[in-house]
Design an enzyme around this catalytic site. Structure first.
Site, PDB file in Angstrom:
ATOM      1  N   CYS A 158      -2.669  -2.766  52.973  1.00  0.00           N
ATOM      2  CA  CYS A 158      -1.632  -1.798  52.591  1.00  0.00           C
ATOM      3  C   CYS A 158      -0.600  -2.336  51.600  1.00  0.00           C
ATOM      4  O   CYS A 158       0.335  -1.624  51.237  1.00  0.00           O
ATOM      5  CB  CYS A 158      -0.974  -1.240  53.832  1.00  0.00           C
ATOM      6  SG  CYS A 158      -2.197  -0.426  54.892  1.00  0.00           S
ATOM      7  N   HIS A 291       8.821  -0.167  53.888  1.00  0.00           N
ATOM      8  CA  HIS A 291       7.421   0.055  54.235  1.00  0.00           C
ATOM      9  C   HIS A 291       7.386   1.165  55.291  1.00  0.00           C
ATOM     10  O   HIS A 291       6.617   2.102  55.183  1.00  0.00           O
ATOM     11  CB  HIS A 291       6.793  -1.246  54.729  1.00  0.00           C
ATOM     12  CG  HIS A 291       5.338  -1.138  55.013  1.00  0.00           C
ATOM     13  ND1 HIS A 291       4.435  -0.732  54.062  1.00  0.00           N
ATOM     14  CD2 HIS A 291       4.612  -1.356  56.153  1.00  0.00           C
ATOM     15  CE1 HIS A 291       3.221  -0.706  54.602  1.00  0.00           C
ATOM     16  NE2 HIS A 291       3.304  -1.077  55.862  1.00  0.00           N
ATOM     17  N   HIS A 327       1.061   7.560  54.910  1.00  0.00           N
ATOM     18  CA  HIS A 327       0.822   6.169  54.523  1.00  0.00           C
ATOM     19  C   HIS A 327      -0.390   6.156  53.598  1.00  0.00           C
ATOM     20  O   HIS A 327      -1.519   6.326  54.056  1.00  0.00           O
ATOM     21  CB  HIS A 327       0.595   5.322  55.771  1.00  0.00           C
ATOM     22  CG  HIS A 327       0.544   3.850  55.485  1.00  0.00           C
ATOM     23  ND1 HIS A 327       0.537   3.333  54.200  1.00  0.00           N
ATOM     24  CD2 HIS A 327       0.517   2.782  56.319  1.00  0.00           C
ATOM     25  CE1 HIS A 327       0.479   2.017  54.264  1.00  0.00           C
ATOM     26  NE2 HIS A 327       0.474   1.652  55.536  1.00  0.00           N
TER      27      HIS A 327
END
Lengths: 398, 297
Positions: A158, A291, A327
């Site tokens: 990620c 994040h 996400h």
């Protein structure tokens, strides 16, 4: 150290295609998270943030004929890249030797998961076999435009797109190119939706980053690319820079494959490295795009890390725009870089949707009012991946 | 600034963690051969070992070998190149999903399926919080990792770097690639090579890395130009670069087999079996090219 200018940016996500649609959604608090429309799965009760176009529609937008082998990830990448290149004046004044660095992890999995049994048993889907590789995705994106002198592909889960931006900037700083396009692209796949589901970190409701009741993340998809350019190239090509990539840092949490350390050690390191490289003090940062996945573990660990870097009383406005885009995994670093740059250019704070209950262990709550107290000069964005691959980027006004 | 290979270690179809291949290579007559196992006990306790797939065991064993050889146990960067990543776990999760459906899946295979599982396991093993990255660009994945490391040295951000190439191959995927005529004349294999790089020349230095270049779809002229420019900048006449015969007949073929070319060149250079300058060229399927320039220490 040599300045790295941003001269173009392009994006596609659940908020729509292009920078204007993204800005409109952020300012009007319109989230892209909702029921699944395209991905076929038994987990259709899980909200996701899909790009609002079918793969066939994406083909049309990207100008790829129906017969050509491609992937949803590559198509989204082409669409975002085109917008970035257009803004950077690619067609008007072609850079000498551009490079493309792209981040992805899923690669061609959306076809592989559909056809793998065919791959093994017969020859009907052979055209998709080589398209499985992450690197082929980068090739397909680059070759849609042509002229790229060098390509590479990053996969740090990620944080892939954020690390791609670092490599692009380093290519410029070591004199290997003057024009680096960097970012990431990732479509939803049944493979990683199920993977995240087995980890029990997917919320069945829209995610609530930094809320005490947060119960996990929603997966999203998208692509975003930045054009990074040297000062010499900006001058020679006569383009107007948008902002500066003033600092970046990469560190490893070295704690656990899928969990962050309790005190956010890796995150502290990556943020501090980025600040040092930018020559900035913590107090210079006007906004942090966290994040902020919305999992209990990430938000606590990242929140504590922010308090360690900025001081419990000095944490600047923080939000997680994953409450808008979901996400977007490997693309998150560049998707959120574009959002951070929009905040910087338009002097607003992207809000953190769905926040109601402060987390007890944190001295701060996320942004709910988009008006900044003072004009933004520098904004920070965090991207953390499985394996503790933590990366932070800072963008600054010219 | 110099970048020196201080130690290198391999696990492959040849005897592991040694240079036996140089004088007594093992020969094979099969289309596909998995890597031979090393003795992993010196590097991993039995519990950790049971939990790890072989690609991770090989990565730890080759990494620890170069760590122990150099005493550099906290490198400033850990960078891995892998074409396909942890494909065995990827396949296990995928086949379970396709054959048994989406309701009974377990997380273990997924957790260890991402490409960066390898570099993060090395970091966890060394408790090393430094720069950490993973490159997955087809047949130049390893050279991408090497280029990143080289740039970190150039920018003065690191003094040491652990760079590795790690690949596994499973029978199903070998067969699938066979279907599309992917494999050439060399045997398909797996890869595990680790290098410890440092910015200081030492008595045990094996070779100096002078430059790393990647090119996409280069014309022959573009490639020649890159070699000529680099030669001029390094003060080496373009004709002085020795281009060694490929070691693919010894180590086989994988997406990251260029790491064996670098490994073999460094070993031979260290033993005085080469000229002063070596150029390693990888033309991957006509689309991605890498150039690695080496000089004697």
């Amino acid at each position: 150290m040599e300045k790295i200018y941003v001269t173009g940016y392009g994006i596609i996500s659940s908020l729509g295609r292009g920078v204007p649609a993204t800005l409109e959604a952020l300012r009007n608090r319109r989230s892209g998270i909702g029921p699944l429309r395209w991905l076929e799965t038994i987990h259709s009760h899980l909200p996701c943030a899909e790009v609002p176009f079918s793969t066939e529609e994406l083909r049309e937008l990207a100008g790829i004929p129906a017969g050509n082998i491609t992937t949803r990830t590559a198509l989204m990448g082409m669409i975002a890249l085109e917008e970035a290149l257009e803004q950077a004046g690619w067609h008007v004044n072609r850079p000498a030797r551009p490079v493309l660095i792209s981040g992805t992890t899923v690669g061609g999995m959306e076809n592989t998961e559909r056809y793998f049994l065919d791959f093994m048993e017969n020859d009907t889907k052979n055209d998709y076999i080589l398209a499985h590789d992450c690197g082929v995705c980068t090739q397909m994106i680059a070759d849609r435009f042509g002229g790229f002198d060098m390509l590479s592909t990053l996969s740090t889960a990620c944080s892939s797109a954020a690390n791609a931006m670092i490599m692009g900037a380093d290519m410029i700083r070591t004199g290997r190119t003057s024009f680096a396009v960097a970012g990431g692209s990732e479509c939803l796949s049944k493979f990683h939706l199920n993977g995240f589901n087995t980890l029990k970190i997917l919320d069945k409701d829209p995610c609530r980053p930094f809320d005490d009741t947060r119960a996990g993340l929603n997966l999203g998809e998208g692509a975003a690319y930045l054009v990074l350019e040297s000062e010499a190239s900006v001058k020679a090509r006569g383009v107007k820079p948008i902002c500066v990539l003033s600092g970046y840092g990469n560190a490893c949490d070295a704690y656990h494959q899928t969990a962050s350390s309790p005190e956010g050690d890796g995150a502290v390191l990556s943020m501090n490295k980025a600040l040092t490289e930018a020559g900035l003090k913590p107090g210079d940062i006007g906004y942090v795009n966290a994040h902020g996945t919305g999992t209990p573990n990430n938000d606590e660990s990242e929140g504590k890390a922010l308090m360690r870097v900025f001081g419990a009383d000095g944490v600047p406005p923080v939000s997680s725009t994953k409450s808008f885009t979901g996400h977007t995994t490997s693309a998150a670093g560049s998707v959120e870089a574009v959002i951070s740059i929009l905040a910087l250019l338009h002097d607003f704070l992207p809000v953190n949707l769905n926040f109601l209950h402060p987390m007890e262990m944190l001295s701060f709550g996320p942004v709910t009012d988009e008006r900044p107290v003072r004009p933004l000069r520098h904004v920070m964005t965090n991207s953390f991946g499985f394996g503790g691959n933590d990366t932070t980027c800072i963008f600054s006004k010219i | 600034m110099g970048v020196y290979i201080q130690a290198a270690a391999q696990i492959s179809v040849q005897n592991p963690l040694c240079d036996d291949w140089l004088d007594n290579p093992i020969t094979y007559d099969v289309p596909f051969q998995k890597a031979l196992d090393a003795d992993y006990r010196p590097f991993l306790d039995p519990i950790a070992s049971r939990r790890m797939g072989k690609i991770l065991k090989r990565a730890i064993a080759t990494s620890m070998t170069v760590v122990e050889a150099t005493g550099i146990n906290n490198p400033d960067a850990i960078i891995v190149g892998t074409g396909l990543g942890c494909i065995e776990n990827t396949e296990k999760f995928l086949l379970a999903m396709l054959r048994e459906g989406e309701s009974l899946l377990q997380p273990t295979y997924f957790i260890n399926s991402t490409h960066n599982t390898i570099s993060s396991h090395i970091a966890n093993h060394l408790k090393c919080a430094s720069y950490n990255s993973t490159y997955v660009h087809l047949g130049v994945s390893f050279e991408s990792a090497l280029l990143d490391a080289f740039m970190q040295f150039q920018l003065g951000r690191v003094r040491t770097a652990l760079v590795g190439a790690h690949e596994e191959m499973i029978l199903n995927y070998f067969n699938v690639l066979q279907r599309v005529g992917y494999w050439g004349e060399n045997m398909a294999t797996e890869t595990a090579v680790s290098f410890m790089l440092e910015d200081t020349r030492r008595d045990h230095s094996m070779a100096q890395i002078r430059e790393v270049i990647l090119l996409h779809n280069p014309t022959p002229e573009r490639k020649e130009e890159a070699i000529a420019d680099t030669s001029a900048r390094l003060g080496v006449s373009p004709g002085s670069w020795e281009i060694p015969a490929s070691v693919k007949p010894i180590f086989g073929e994988s997406l990251t087999n260029q790491s064996y070319e670098l490994y073999a060149a460094a070993v031979r250079m260290h033993r005085g079996l080469t000229g002063d300058h070596i150029l390693l060229i990888n033309d991957y399927r006509g689309t991605e090219t890498s150039l690695i320039f080496l000089s004697k220490c």
